[in-house]
Design an enzyme around this catalytic site. Structure first.
Site, PDB file in Angstrom:
ATOM      1  N   SER A  25       0.819  -1.221   0.000  1.00 33.15           N
ATOM      2  CA  SER A  25       0.000   0.000   0.000  1.00 33.15           C
ATOM      3  C   SER A  25       0.842   1.255   0.000  1.00 33.15           C
ATOM      4  CB  SER A  25      -0.868   0.077   1.264  1.00 33.15           C
ATOM      5  OG  SER A  25      -1.813  -0.930   1.252  1.00 33.15           O
ATOM      6  N   HIS A  56      -3.656   0.842  -4.554  1.00 31.04           N
ATOM      7  CA  HIS A  56      -3.171  -0.343  -5.270  1.00 31.04           C
ATOM      8  C   HIS A  56      -3.641  -0.263  -6.710  1.00 31.04           C
ATOM      9  CE1 HIS A  56      -1.810  -3.021  -1.947  1.00 31.04           C
ATOM     10  NE2 HIS A  56      -2.584  -2.232  -1.238  1.00 31.04           N
ATOM     11  N   HIS A  78      -5.738  -9.267  -1.487  1.00 30.35           N
ATOM     12  CA  HIS A  78      -5.850  -9.471  -0.040  1.00 30.35           C
ATOM     13  C   HIS A  78      -6.955 -10.481   0.282  1.00 30.35           C
ATOM     14  CE1 HIS A  78      -4.112  -5.384  -0.446  1.00 30.35           C
ATOM     15  NE2 HIS A  78      -3.419  -5.721   0.626  1.00 30.35           N
ATOM     16  N   ALA A 108       2.697  -2.217   4.098  1.00 32.78           N
ATOM     17  CA  ALA A 108       2.524  -1.184   5.120  1.00 32.78           C
ATOM     18  C   ALA A 108       2.052  -1.901   6.375  1.00 32.78           C
ATOM     19  CB  ALA A 108       1.469  -0.186   4.659  1.00 32.78           C
ATOM     20  N   MET A 206      -2.121  -6.831   7.079  1.00 31.31           N
ATOM     21  CA  MET A 206      -3.200  -7.678   6.558  1.00 31.31           C
ATOM     22  C   MET A 206      -2.800  -8.369   5.257  1.00 31.31           C
ATOM     23  SD  MET A 206      -6.315  -4.978   7.087  1.00 31.31           S
ATOM     24  CE  MET A 206      -6.419  -3.944   8.561  1.00 31.31           C
TER      25      MET A 206
HETATM   26  N1  HPA Z   1      -2.992  -2.913  11.427  1.00 34.10           N
HETATM   27  C1  HPA Z   1      -3.187  -3.772  10.406  1.00 34.10           C
HETATM   28  N2  HPA Z   1      -2.783  -3.520   9.176  1.00 34.10           N
HETATM   29  C2  HPA Z   1      -2.120  -2.380   8.947  1.00 34.10           C
HETATM   30  C3  HPA Z   1      -1.879  -1.436   9.952  1.00 34.10           C
HETATM   31  C4  HPA Z   1      -2.345  -1.736  11.272  1.00 34.10           C
HETATM   32  O1  HPA Z   1      -2.165  -0.954  12.225  1.00 34.10           O
HETATM   33  N3  HPA Z   1      -1.210  -0.393   9.389  1.00 34.10           N
HETATM   34  C5  HPA Z   1      -1.052  -0.709   8.077  1.00 34.10           C
HETATM   35  N4  HPA Z   1      -1.605  -1.902   7.801  1.00 34.10           N
END
Ligand code: HPA
Length: 267
Positions: A25, A56, A78, A108, A206
């Site tokens: 991301s 994306h 995802h 990310a 995730m």
């Molecule tokens: N939690 C889950 N997924 C993420 C987060 C988070 O804090 N930040 C970026 N992706």
């Protein structure tokens, strides 16, 4: 199915990629630095699902960097989008079929480790699969790998150290750490983050884990980079938003691009 998709891509490109990279991301602009790019939209590839997440794009970019053949994914699939585990890892198998030997996974993530700050990078030394899925469930593809693949050295030690050294030389803040995958799409609760910290996780996201499991199954060398875009739920007294994630990833983009391109140069 992955063979059919790989055949389609092979009919368009005339090189054998050596390095595959999955761009997380807000990190997709790395692909703009690939030389002589050929762009292949996921929508034109037989059997490919579509990506639905802001930040994306949904395409492969194939070309060269420092004279090495690269295939990059701008956008990934995802679990929380409703994809079957099989679909999530389809592009990894396609890239393997195209000939890659090294897979760079990026994402990310939220910082669980309180030493981290948004904008830091975590080089993934191991992961915890808390997603509730495993992409290898179902009949085993014996031509790809064994029924019960080993997961003791998932992230290649040499490549992980090379990524750490590269960050150090570029003066980029990077720590080695453990990534945990939750299914999402809701962010975690503070209680869940406390639990994950006790279990040994440093960052939460995730994605990534299914692709890495499929890549290891298929015998690829893997290195993982996580951009800490926010502190995980409850670390700071503020709500989490996808906007914050994209904003921090945007701000870290320059460092991310120099980290990954120098790494590729040094491989
Ligand atoms: N939690 C889950 N997924 C993420 C987060 C988070 O804090 N930040 C970026 N992706």
């Amino acid at each position: 199915m992955y063979k059919q998709a790989a055949k389609y891509i092979q009919s368009i490109i005339d090189t054998k990629p050596f390095i595959g990279i999955i761009l997380g991301s807000g990190l997709g602009n790395f692909a703009e630095h690939i030389e002589n790019p050929t762009i292949i939209n996921y929508s034109e590839i037989p059997g490919f699902p579509q990506t639905t997440v802001a930040g994306h794009k949904g395409q492969f970019v194939v070309g060269k960097m420092y004279n090495k053949n690269i295939i990059a994914m701008q956008g990934r699939f995802h679990y929380y989008e409703g994809n079957d585990p099989y679909q999530i890892v389809l592009p990894v198998r396609v890239m393997k079929e195209l000939g890659i030997e090294i897979l760079i996974v990026t994402n990310a993530s939220g910082g669980i480790n309180k030493d981290f700050k948004p904008g830091d990078f975590m080089i993934i030394k191991d992961h915890i699969n808390f997603s509730g899925i495993n992409p290898l469930i179902g009949p085993n593809f014996d031509m790809l790998g064994p029924r019960f693949p080993d997961m003791t050295h998932v992230y290649d030690d040499r490549l992980t150290d090379l990524m750490m050294d590269t960050a150090y030389r570029l003066n980029i803040n990077a720590y080695k750490g453990i990534y945990v995958m939750m299914s999402g799409p809701s962010y975690e609760t503070p209680a869940e983050i406390n639990m994950l910290r006790i279990l040994g996780a440093d960052a939460v996201g995730m994605s990534t884990v299914p692709e890495v499991i499929a890549a290891k199954h298929a015998g690829l060398k893997i290195v993982g980079v996580s951009c800490i875009t926010n502190m995980a739920a409850g670390v700071l007294d503020q709500p989490l938003t996808h906007n914050e994630v994209i904003k921090t990833a945007d701000k870290s983009e320059k460092s991310f691009i120099s980290l990954i391109s120098s790494f590729i140069c040094n491989i």
